[in-house]
Design an enzyme around this catalytic site. Structure first.
Site, PDB file in Angstrom:
ATOM      1  N   TYR A 162     -19.233  -5.069  -0.393  1.00 28.09           N
ATOM      2  CA  TYR A 162     -19.879  -3.897   0.217  1.00 28.09           C
ATOM      3  C   TYR A 162     -21.334  -4.210   0.564  1.00 28.09           C
ATOM      4  O   TYR A 162     -21.795  -3.940   1.690  1.00 28.09           O
ATOM      5  CB  TYR A 162     -19.797  -2.725  -0.753  1.00 28.09           C
ATOM      6  CG  TYR A 162     -20.427  -1.447  -0.251  1.00 28.09           C
ATOM      7  CD1 TYR A 162     -19.770  -0.633   0.659  1.00 28.09           C
ATOM      8  CD2 TYR A 162     -21.691  -1.045  -0.696  1.00 28.09           C
ATOM      9  CE1 TYR A 162     -20.338   0.548   1.125  1.00 28.09           C
ATOM     10  CE2 TYR A 162     -22.268   0.131  -0.254  1.00 28.09           C
ATOM     11  CZ  TYR A 162     -21.597   0.926   0.657  1.00 28.09           C
ATOM     12  OH  TYR A 162     -22.163   2.093   1.113  1.00 28.09           O
ATOM     13  N   LYS A 166     -23.149  -4.219   4.264  1.00 23.38           N
ATOM     14  CA  LYS A 166     -24.262  -3.342   4.639  1.00 23.38           C
ATOM     15  C   LYS A 166     -25.491  -4.160   5.070  1.00 23.38           C
ATOM     16  O   LYS A 166     -26.270  -3.706   5.917  1.00 23.38           O
ATOM     17  CB  LYS A 166     -24.592  -2.394   3.491  1.00 23.38           C
ATOM     18  CG  LYS A 166     -23.470  -1.367   3.232  1.00 23.38           C
ATOM     19  CD  LYS A 166     -23.212  -0.499   4.460  1.00 23.38           C
ATOM     20  CE  LYS A 166     -22.235   0.629   4.206  1.00 23.38           C
ATOM     21  NZ  LYS A 166     -22.034   1.472   5.403  1.00 23.38           N
TER      22      LYS A 166
HETATM   23  N1  NAD Z   1     -22.153   8.003  -0.712  1.00 24.93           N
HETATM   24  C1  NAD Z   1     -23.147   7.157  -0.888  1.00 24.93           C
HETATM   25  O1  NAD Z   1     -23.793   7.123  -1.942  1.00 24.93           O
HETATM   26  C2  NAD Z   1     -23.554   6.207   0.200  1.00 24.93           C
HETATM   27  C3  NAD Z   1     -24.683   5.416  -0.021  1.00 24.93           C
HETATM   28  C4  NAD Z   1     -25.083   4.524   0.956  1.00 24.93           C
HETATM   29  C5  NAD Z   1     -24.378   4.435   2.135  1.00 24.93           C
HETATM   30  N2  NAD Z   1     -23.280   5.207   2.322  1.00 24.93           N
HETATM   31  C6  NAD Z   1     -22.564   5.046   3.583  1.00 24.93           C
HETATM   32  O2  NAD Z   1     -22.511   6.284   4.275  1.00 24.93           O
HETATM   33  C7  NAD Z   1     -21.321   6.353   5.061  1.00 24.93           C
HETATM   34  C8  NAD Z   1     -20.557   7.628   4.718  1.00 24.93           C
HETATM   35  O3  NAD Z   1     -20.299   7.632   3.325  1.00 24.93           O
HETATM   36  P1  NAD Z   1     -19.721   8.882   2.537  1.00 24.93           P
HETATM   37  O4  NAD Z   1     -20.312   8.814   1.185  1.00 24.93           O
HETATM   38  O5  NAD Z   1     -19.833  10.102   3.338  1.00 24.93           O
HETATM   39  O6  NAD Z   1     -18.190   8.393   2.424  1.00 24.93           O
HETATM   40  P2  NAD Z   1     -16.810   9.217   2.383  1.00 24.93           P
HETATM   41  O7  NAD Z   1     -15.835   8.259   1.792  1.00 24.93           O
HETATM   42  O8  NAD Z   1     -16.993  10.536   1.755  1.00 24.93           O
HETATM   43  O9  NAD Z   1     -16.488   9.427   3.940  1.00 24.93           O
HETATM   44  C9  NAD Z   1     -16.191   8.337   4.763  1.00 24.93           C
HETATM   45  C10 NAD Z   1     -15.426   8.838   5.963  1.00 24.93           C
HETATM   46  O10 NAD Z   1     -15.131   7.687   6.781  1.00 24.93           O
HETATM   47  C11 NAD Z   1     -13.787   7.763   7.208  1.00 24.93           C
HETATM   48  N3  NAD Z   1     -13.248   6.428   7.466  1.00 24.93           N
HETATM   49  C12 NAD Z   1     -12.988   5.450   6.572  1.00 24.93           C
HETATM   50  N4  NAD Z   1     -12.444   4.393   7.182  1.00 24.93           N
HETATM   51  C13 NAD Z   1     -12.358   4.703   8.485  1.00 24.93           C
HETATM   52  C14 NAD Z   1     -11.872   4.012   9.621  1.00 24.93           C
HETATM   53  N5  NAD Z   1     -11.327   2.785   9.513  1.00 24.93           N
HETATM   54  N6  NAD Z   1     -11.936   4.620  10.824  1.00 24.93           N
HETATM   55  C15 NAD Z   1     -12.458   5.859  10.937  1.00 24.93           C
HETATM   56  N7  NAD Z   1     -12.904   6.572   9.906  1.00 24.93           N
HETATM   57  C16 NAD Z   1     -12.870   5.998   8.682  1.00 24.93           C
HETATM   58  C17 NAD Z   1     -13.063   8.439   6.049  1.00 24.93           C
HETATM   59  O11 NAD Z   1     -11.818   9.016   6.473  1.00 24.93           O
HETATM   60  C18 NAD Z   1     -14.088   9.473   5.610  1.00 24.93           C
HETATM   61  O12 NAD Z   1     -13.935  10.696   6.285  1.00 24.93           O
HETATM   62  C19 NAD Z   1     -20.539   5.079   4.752  1.00 24.93           C
HETATM   63  O13 NAD Z   1     -20.816   4.108   5.738  1.00 24.93           O
HETATM   64  C20 NAD Z   1     -21.116   4.649   3.429  1.00 24.93           C
HETATM   65  O14 NAD Z   1     -20.975   3.265   3.195  1.00 24.93           O
HETATM   66  C21 NAD Z   1     -22.846   6.103   1.391  1.00 24.93           C
END
Ligand code: NAD
Length: 265
Positions: A162, A166
């Site tokens: 991961y 990123k």
């Molecule tokens: N939650 C955290 O703490 C955090 C921290 C840093 C970065 N992020 C990043 O923020 C973004 C959103 O994270 P989140 O926490 O809302 O995650 P989440 O898992 O709640 O939501 C992710 C969404 O992406 C969709 N998705 C996954 N694979 C997919 C694909 N192949 N095609 C289309 N859609 C797809 C899922 O269906 C889901 O609706 C991600 O890129 C994640 O890496 C999250």
């Protein structure tokens, strides 16, 4: 507020979590929003919430791992809405694995969405943006915002695949900014520990690995945040709107931590 009036925005992974919050914040600023997600029901539900805010919306079921699907998605958007002003590459996945336990399949899965998927979605979106005139004279023709992570700033125990994906997202942001300027701006946001389903998965997988009580990994992480509370998806929308608005027209190739102070410098 109407900072995004007249804009057509597409947010990937907008069916829940951070993507849904960004989609709704763009709608509140007057943009029409395309809600793209692998999960059809969630995409439809968020598109309904966008419409309820009084702007146009569409829901698209897409797998960002498939360049043919993302290319078709952008054709549909431009056919229906006439242009594409804002693309947020937010779809992402995670697996909590030690370096020694990470399988080639774990590695490929995470890269296929967070790095390869982001790259080709950005490429397909940029191709459309580059063909259009700016919304106003002297402005960029489009803006791309990649959702990276503070985990992309340095190596992370238990998150090797991961973290690398990123770091790639931050790097792609810079390459795209260089190649696509001055027509497009490309920036990224690095969230911290956000209270979404993704963190529930992180806590579950990490706690199982270390045989700790469920919830304890999350609690430890929150304790270390200078702002003394978990990050909510809505904490990211101010930066997401700024990077989408005319206020950031001279900013490109940058990655901003929005993390309550977890990572500095
Ligand atoms: N939650 C955290 O703490 C955090 C921290 C840093 C970065 N992020 C990043 O923020 C973004 C959103 O994270 P989140 O926490 O809302 O995650 P989440 O898992 O709640 O939501 C992710 C969404 O992406 C969709 N998705 C996954 N694979 C997919 C694909 N192949 N095609 C289309 N859609 C797809 C899922 O269906 C889901 O609706 C991600 O890129 C994640 O890496 C999250």
């Amino acid at each position: 507020m109407n900072r995004l009036n007249g804009c057509i925005a597409l947010v990937t992974g907008a069916g829940r979590g951070i993507g849904a919050a960004i989609a709704l914040s763009y709608a509140q600023e007057g943009a029409a929003v395309v809600v793209a997600d692998l999960d059809e029901a969630n995409a439809n539900a968020v598109a309904d919430r966008v419409r309820a805010l009084g702007v146009r919306a569409d829901a698209v079921t897409v797998d960002v791992r498939e360049p043919a699907q993302t290319a078709a998605m952008f054709h549909r958007v431009v056919e229906r809405f006439g242009r594409l002003d804002l693309l947020v590459n937010n779809a992402g996945v995670i697996r909590v694995r030690s370096l020694l336990d990470t399988t080639p399949e774990d590695w490929d899965f995470v890269q296929s969405v967070n790095a390869r998927g982001l790259f080709f979605t950005l490429q397909a979106g940029a191709r459309h943006m580059l063909k259009q005139s700016p919304l106003a004279q002297g402005r960029p023709c489009g803006k791309i915002i990649n959702i990276a992570s503070i985990a992309g700033r340095s190596g992370r125990a238990m998150l090797g695949a991961y973290s690398a994906s990123k770091a790639t997202a931050i790097n792609i942001t810079q390459t795209a900014a260089l190649e696509l300027a001055p027509k497009l701006t490309v920036n990224s946001i690095c969230p911290g520990a956000v209270d979404t389903d993704m963190w529930k998965q992180i806590d579950r997988e990490w706690s199982e690995h270390e045989r700790r009580p469920a919830g304890s990994v999350w609690e430890d992480r929150i304790r270390g945040i200078p702002m003394k509370r978990p990050e909510a998806p809505q904490d990211l929308t101010g930066m997401a709107v700024f990077l989408a608005s005319a206020d950031s027209d001279y900013i490109t190739g940058q990655s901003y931590n929005v993390d309550g102070g977890l990572v500095m410098g």
